[in-house]
Design a protein around this motif. Structure first.
Motif, PDB file in Angstrom:
ATOM      1  N   ASP A 136       1.536  36.950  31.959  1.00  0.00           N
ATOM      2  CA  ASP A 136       1.494  38.381  31.679  1.00  0.00           C
ATOM      3  C   ASP A 136       0.135  38.696  31.068  1.00  0.00           C
ATOM      4  OD1 ASP A 136       1.654  40.919  30.427  1.00  0.00           O
ATOM      5  OD2 ASP A 136       3.816  40.747  30.194  1.00  0.00           O
ATOM      6  N   TYR A 138      -1.422  41.450  29.994  1.00  0.00           N
ATOM      7  CA  TYR A 138      -1.539  42.290  28.800  1.00  0.00           C
ATOM      8  C   TYR A 138      -0.933  41.610  27.574  1.00  0.00           C
ATOM      9  CZ  TYR A 138      -3.402  45.912  31.757  1.00  0.00           C
ATOM     10  OH  TYR A 138      -4.199  46.605  32.622  1.00  0.00           O
ATOM     11  N   ALA A 139       0.111  40.822  27.778  1.00  0.00           N
ATOM     12  CA  ALA A 139       0.639  40.033  26.660  1.00  0.00           C
ATOM     13  C   ALA A 139      -0.395  38.997  26.224  1.00  0.00           C
ATOM     14  CB  ALA A 139       1.940  39.353  27.061  1.00  0.00           C
ATOM     15  N   GLU A 142      -3.026  40.725  24.143  1.00  0.00           N
ATOM     16  CA  GLU A 142      -2.569  41.018  22.786  1.00  0.00           C
ATOM     17  C   GLU A 142      -2.678  39.791  21.890  1.00  0.00           C
ATOM     18  OE1 GLU A 142      -1.070  43.853  21.246  1.00  0.00           O
ATOM     19  OE2 GLU A 142      -1.841  45.016  22.929  1.00  0.00           O
ATOM     20  N   ASP A 206      -0.070  53.978  25.619  1.00  0.00           N
ATOM     21  CA  ASP A 206      -0.590  52.629  25.831  1.00  0.00           C
ATOM     22  C   ASP A 206      -0.003  51.705  24.772  1.00  0.00           C
ATOM     23  OD1 ASP A 206      -2.061  50.501  26.897  1.00  0.00           O
ATOM     24  OD2 ASP A 206      -3.862  51.714  27.129  1.00  0.00           O
ATOM     25  N   LEU A 207      -0.355  50.422  24.856  1.00  0.00           N
ATOM     26  CA  LEU A 207       0.111  49.455  23.871  1.00  0.00           C
ATOM     27  C   LEU A 207      -0.570  49.683  22.524  1.00  0.00           C
ATOM     28  CD1 LEU A 207       0.021  46.222  26.087  1.00  0.00           C
ATOM     29  CD2 LEU A 207       2.015  47.640  25.534  1.00  0.00           C
ATOM     30  N   GLY A 232       3.623  52.338  23.624  1.00  0.00           N
ATOM     31  CA  GLY A 232       4.769  51.988  24.452  1.00  0.00           C
ATOM     32  C   GLY A 232       4.346  51.349  25.757  1.00  0.00           C
ATOM     33  N   ASP A 233       5.322  50.751  26.419  1.00  0.00           N
ATOM     34  CA  ASP A 233       5.117  50.154  27.737  1.00  0.00           C
ATOM     35  C   ASP A 233       4.996  51.258  28.781  1.00  0.00           C
ATOM     36  OD1 ASP A 233       6.506  49.135  30.423  1.00  0.00           O
ATOM     37  OD2 ASP A 233       5.632  47.415  29.399  1.00  0.00           O
ATOM     38  N   THR A 236       8.307  52.154  30.532  1.00  0.00           N
ATOM     39  CA  THR A 236       9.501  52.586  29.801  1.00  0.00           C
ATOM     40  C   THR A 236       9.233  53.688  28.778  1.00  0.00           C
ATOM     41  OG1 THR A 236       9.163  50.821  28.162  1.00  0.00           O
ATOM     42  CG2 THR A 236      10.572  50.310  30.059  1.00  0.00           C
TER      43      THR A 236
END
Length: 351
Positions: A136, A138-139, A142, A206-207, A232-233, A236
């Motif tokens: 992932d 974007y994970a 982070e 955005d995150l 937020g994602d 969702t």
């Protein structure tokens, strides 16, 4: 920097099969990695005020003098440094592009791409075999705050360069009041639009990590009362409804077709009838784009997208089809004069 070649050497490697062109790729890969090491070790910044001998430079950078000298000789050989009278100095190109405070500095891009290519591309073959990313993206970002900061600084630099032209191209009716920016964490584009159109307000989704830079951008522009930052994602989070514009800038290429279709449907649901969605994308197929660095970047970028996110650079015709399936009409492509890779695509929500 590319390995310097005489005309005869270039002919051997590039115009015939007398020598393996992949050998040059090997040397260029080492040049790239060496430059990233020089950047991260603070070599270029330490030389910003003038030439230094190895021992002084080792003290400033906290490095081993022997290892540093070997790196410096490599950087000098590749053209990032110059060497004279036992001292090393930044080359003119390094001074212009690889100091963090230089206007339009390339340092964040070099740092970011080095982290990605050395930290993720070791299993490129796996994504090609499986047809999907091996993690992932974007994970991962982070968990790598330095790479995340470089990533958003890089995108912010692009926004600063393209913003004025994009503001002129984005259709903003006089009655428009609301802009939704999906995935635009640095907030530079909505700030540019709100500055040009005082009647607008904006919501940026955005995150959390991405919105940290956006908060600074909005505060510096004095627009905290007109911009809502919503963590937020993208799939969702609450987009709200009744927006006049939805921006999807440098977002679509990060996802597979089904996910792009979902994002476009969500954008349509967030718009009022007659509202517009605006995409900023490096298009895969552009007849007027000549061979050269821009074309090469799009091919590299598309491969990286597929490996790290499952996405790719889409052709304009593919975007037209996806937009039509989501309920959009009047699709238009705008070629940007300030970029040889990025294009603006606008479409109106039917009804």
């Amino acid at each position: 920097m590319p390995v310097p070649l005489s005309p005869d050497e270039a002919d051997l490697f590039l115009a015939s099969d007398a020598a393996p062109a992949a050998y040059l790729d090997l040397l260029d890969a080492v040049s790239f990695r060496s430059a990233a090491a020089g950047l991260r070790l603070g070599v270029f910044e330490a030389l910003a005020d003038g030439p230094l001998p190895v021992d002084r430079l080792a003290e400033r950078t906290g490095t081993d003098p022997l290892g540093l000298r070997i790196l410096l000789d490599a950087l000098a050989g590749y053209g990032y440094l110059t060497r004279a009278d036992g001292q090393y100095a930044n080359s003119a190109n390094t001074t212009r592009w690889l100091l963090r405070d230089a206007p339009g500095s390339f340092a964040p891009a070099l740092s970011f791409w080095s982290t990605v290519l050395t930290g993720w591309w070791q299993d490129l073959e796996s994504s090609i075999r499986s047809g999907g990313p091996t993690g992932d993206f974007y994970a991962w970002l982070e968990k790598h705050p330095d790479a995340l900061a470089d990533f958003h600084t890089m995108l912010r630099g692009l926004a600063d360069a393209l913003g004025p032209e994009i503001v002129d191209l984005v259709p903003v009716p006089a009655e428009a009041r609301s802009v939704l920016d999906v995935g635009g964490g640095h907030a530079a584009y909505p700030v540019a639009l709100l500055t040009a159109h005082p009647q607008l307000r904006a919501t940026v989704v955005d995150l959390d990590g991405a919105l940290a830079q956006g908060a600074r951008t909005v505060a510096d522009a004095g627009l905290t009362d007109r911009v809502t930052l919503r963590p937020g994602d993208l799939f969702t989070a609450d987009y709200g409804t009744g927006h006049d514009l939805v921006l999807l800038f440098n977002i679509v290429h990060g996802y597979q077709r089904e996910a792009v279709a979902t994002l476009l449907r969500r954008a349509a649901a967030a718009l009022r009838p007659g509202g517009r969605v605006v995409l900023l994308e490096p298009l895969a197929e552009v007849p007027e784009r000549p061979a050269g660095p821009g074309e090469a970047f799009v091919r590299m970028f598309s491969l990286n997208l597929f490996h790290t996110q499952g996405g790719r650079a889409y052709a304009y015709d593919e975007l037209v089809t996806l937009l039509g399936e989501a309920g959009f009409t009047d699709v238009r492509q705008h070629v940007l004069t300030r970029s040889d890779t990025d294009h603006l695509v606008t479409a109106m929500l039917a009804g």
